[in-house]
Design an enzyme around this catalytic site. Structure first.
Site, PDB file in Angstrom:
ATOM      1  N   TYR A 153       0.772  -1.165  -0.160  1.00 51.32           N
ATOM      2  CA  TYR A 153      -0.032   0.032  -0.126  1.00 51.32           C
ATOM      3  C   TYR A 153       0.698   1.326   0.037  1.00 51.32           C
ATOM      4  CZ  TYR A 153      -4.073  -2.768   0.425  1.00 51.32           C
ATOM      5  OH  TYR A 153      -5.121  -3.746   0.309  1.00 51.32           O
ATOM      6  N   VAL A 211     -10.126   3.634  -4.050  1.00 50.67           N
ATOM      7  CA  VAL A 211      -9.411   4.221  -2.866  1.00 50.67           C
ATOM      8  C   VAL A 211      -8.345   5.471  -3.076  1.00 50.67           C
ATOM      9  CG1 VAL A 211      -9.767   1.818  -1.678  1.00 50.67           C
ATOM     10  CG2 VAL A 211      -7.644   2.279  -3.124  1.00 50.67           C
ATOM     11  N   HIS A 258     -14.618   1.801   0.458  1.00 50.58           N
ATOM     12  CA  HIS A 258     -13.867   1.029   0.368  1.00 50.58           C
ATOM     13  C   HIS A 258     -12.556   1.476   1.058  1.00 50.58           C
ATOM     14  CE1 HIS A 258     -15.519  -1.714  -3.072  1.00 50.58           C
ATOM     15  NE2 HIS A 258     -16.231  -1.983  -1.901  1.00 50.58           N
ATOM     16  N   CYS A 265      -7.543   1.176  18.550  1.00 56.71           N
ATOM     17  CA  CYS A 265      -8.696   2.223  18.913  1.00 56.71           C
ATOM     18  C   CYS A 265      -9.381   2.668  17.739  1.00 56.71           C
ATOM     19  CB  CYS A 265      -8.004   3.468  19.825  1.00 56.71           C
ATOM     20  SG  CYS A 265      -7.197   4.524  18.451  1.00 56.71           S
ATOM     21  N   CYS A 286       0.267   5.309  16.635  1.00 63.14           N
ATOM     22  CA  CYS A 286      -1.186   5.901  16.594  1.00 63.14           C
ATOM     23  C   CYS A 286      -1.020   7.033  17.255  1.00 63.14           C
ATOM     24  CB  CYS A 286      -2.165   4.790  17.476  1.00 63.14           C
ATOM     25  SG  CYS A 286      -3.632   5.471  17.885  1.00 63.14           S
ATOM     26  N   GLY A 303     -18.572   3.313 -14.290  1.00 66.37           N
ATOM     27  CA  GLY A 303     -17.316   2.406 -14.183  1.00 66.37           C
ATOM     28  C   GLY A 303     -17.472   1.406 -13.073  1.00 66.37           C
ATOM     29  N   THR A 304     -18.564   1.052 -12.729  1.00 66.20           N
ATOM     30  CA  THR A 304     -18.508  -0.171 -11.764  1.00 66.20           C
ATOM     31  C   THR A 304     -18.672  -1.467 -12.346  1.00 66.20           C
ATOM     32  OG1 THR A 304     -20.783  -0.230 -11.139  1.00 66.20           O
ATOM     33  CG2 THR A 304     -19.611   1.433  -9.964  1.00 66.20           C
ATOM     34  N   ASN A 314     -20.558   2.880 -18.532  1.00 64.10           N
ATOM     35  CA  ASN A 314     -19.330   2.112 -18.595  1.00 64.10           C
ATOM     36  C   ASN A 314     -18.753   1.730 -19.851  1.00 64.10           C
ATOM     37  OD1 ASN A 314     -17.805   0.041 -17.157  1.00 64.10           O
ATOM     38  ND2 ASN A 314     -19.949  -0.483 -15.894  1.00 64.10           N
ATOM     39  N   ALA A 344     -14.986   6.942 -19.867  1.00 67.60           N
ATOM     40  CA  ALA A 344     -15.347   7.639 -18.898  1.00 67.60           C
ATOM     41  C   ALA A 344     -15.255   8.950 -19.214  1.00 67.60           C
ATOM     42  CB  ALA A 344     -15.142   7.332 -17.655  1.00 67.60           C
TER      43      ALA A 344
END
Ligand SMILES: [Zn+2]
Length: 233
Positions: free
Chosen positions: A54, A91, A107, A118, A134, A174-175, A199, A217
Site C-alpha cells: 500500500y 481508494v 472501500h 482504537c 497511533c 465504471g462499476t 461504463n 468515462a
C-alpha cells in the site's frame, strides 16, 4: 431543482488516470494474490508485505492526476442545487483532487490510516510501517491502511441505503457490477427513480438500469452530466 441524485463510482472512472484495479479477471493485484494483500488474514500473516504494497500504491498517487470524468462530477456538484451524494468504491483521492467534497469512500482510502486497536482514522500521505505510532494513544504497531479488505464491511452502507430510498436519479459510473454490496444498489433503488449506467461495456447488472451508455468515462460522463443538468434547468 429539488431532486436527489446518487452517483456511484467504480474503478472504471480512475482507469484512464492510470490507476490499476485489482478487481480484474486474474485475481491478482500488481502480481500479488488478493488474499495476501487485501484481507485481514493476509495482513496478520505478513504485515510488512501489506504495508509495502500500500505504500507503493500511496506513492503512485503522486504521479496520477484526475481526468475529465472526475472534473465533470466536481463541476456538477458545484452547480447542481438539489441533494447530491457521491459514493466511490475507489481508494484513490482523484475525486477530491478534482474538487469534489463530501465523497464517501465505501472501500476506504489510500491516504488514510486506521488504528486497529482504537479505530482512530487519520489522513496519511507517507509510508506506513510497524513502527508507525497511533497519534491518539502514542502506541506503535497498530496502524494499518484504511482500506476495506475482503471479508470486512464497507463504510457508509446506512447512508447509501437511506439515500437510495429518496433518489430521483441514480448514476453508476465504471462499476463492474459484480462487487457487492454496491452492485446491489440498483435493485434497492426506489422504483420511481431513473437510473443510468455509464461504463466501457455491458455488465451483469446492465439490464436493471433504465438507460445504459457505453464508452470511455472521460467522454460519456461529462456528456451525460451536461444533459442531466440541462434537464433540471
Ligand atoms: Zn490507536
Amino acid at each position: 431543482m429539488g431532486a436527489n441524485i446518487f452517483v456511484l463510482c467504480g474503478a472504471g472512472i480512475s482507469q484512464e488516470s492510470g490507476i490499476s484495479t485489482f478487481r480484474d479477471q486474474s485475481g491478482l493485484w500488481e502480481n500479488h494474490s488478493i488474499e495476501d494483500v487485501a484481507s485481514p488474514e493476509g495482513f496478520m500473516r505478513n504485515p510488512e508485505l501489506v504495508h509495502q504494497f500500500y505504500n507503493l500504491r500511496r506513492r503512485q498517487l503522486k504521479s496520477v492526476i484526475p481526468n475529465k470524468a472526475h472534473y465533470a462530477l466536481a463541476n456538477f456538484q458545484k452547480i447542481f442545487s438539489g441533494k447530491f451524494l457521491l459514493v466511490t468504491q475507489n481508494v484513490d483521492d482523484l475525486h477530491e483532487r478534482a474538487g469534489s467534497c463530501n465523497v464517501l469512500h465505501m472501500h476506504g482510502q489510500l491516504r488514510q490510516a486506521l488504528c486497529t486497536s482504537c479505530k482512530f482514522q487519520i489522513y496519511y500521505e507517507e509510508d506506513l510501517s510497524l513502527s508507525t505510532e497511533c497519534e491518539k494513544y502514542k502506541k506503535k504497531g497498530s496502524m494499518r491502511p484504511d482500506i476495506v479488505w475482503f471479508g470486512e464491511v464497507p463504510y457508509f452502507l446506512d447512508e447509501c441505503d437511506e439515500f437510495l430510498q429518496t433518489t430521483d436519479l441514480f448514476i453508476s459510473i465504471g462499476t463492474s457490477g459484480s462487487v457487492y454490496p454496491a452492485a446491489g444498489f440498483i435493485q434497492m433503488l426506489n422504483p420511481k427513480a431513473r437510473s443510468i449506467e455509464l461504463n466501457l461495456c455491458r455488465t451483469e447488472i446492465s439490464s436493471f438500469f433504465s438507460e445504459t451508455r457505453f464508452g470511455k468515462a472521460s467522454e460519456i460522463v461529462p456528456k451525460t452530466l451536461n444533459e442531466v443538468i440541462e434537464g433540471y434547468k
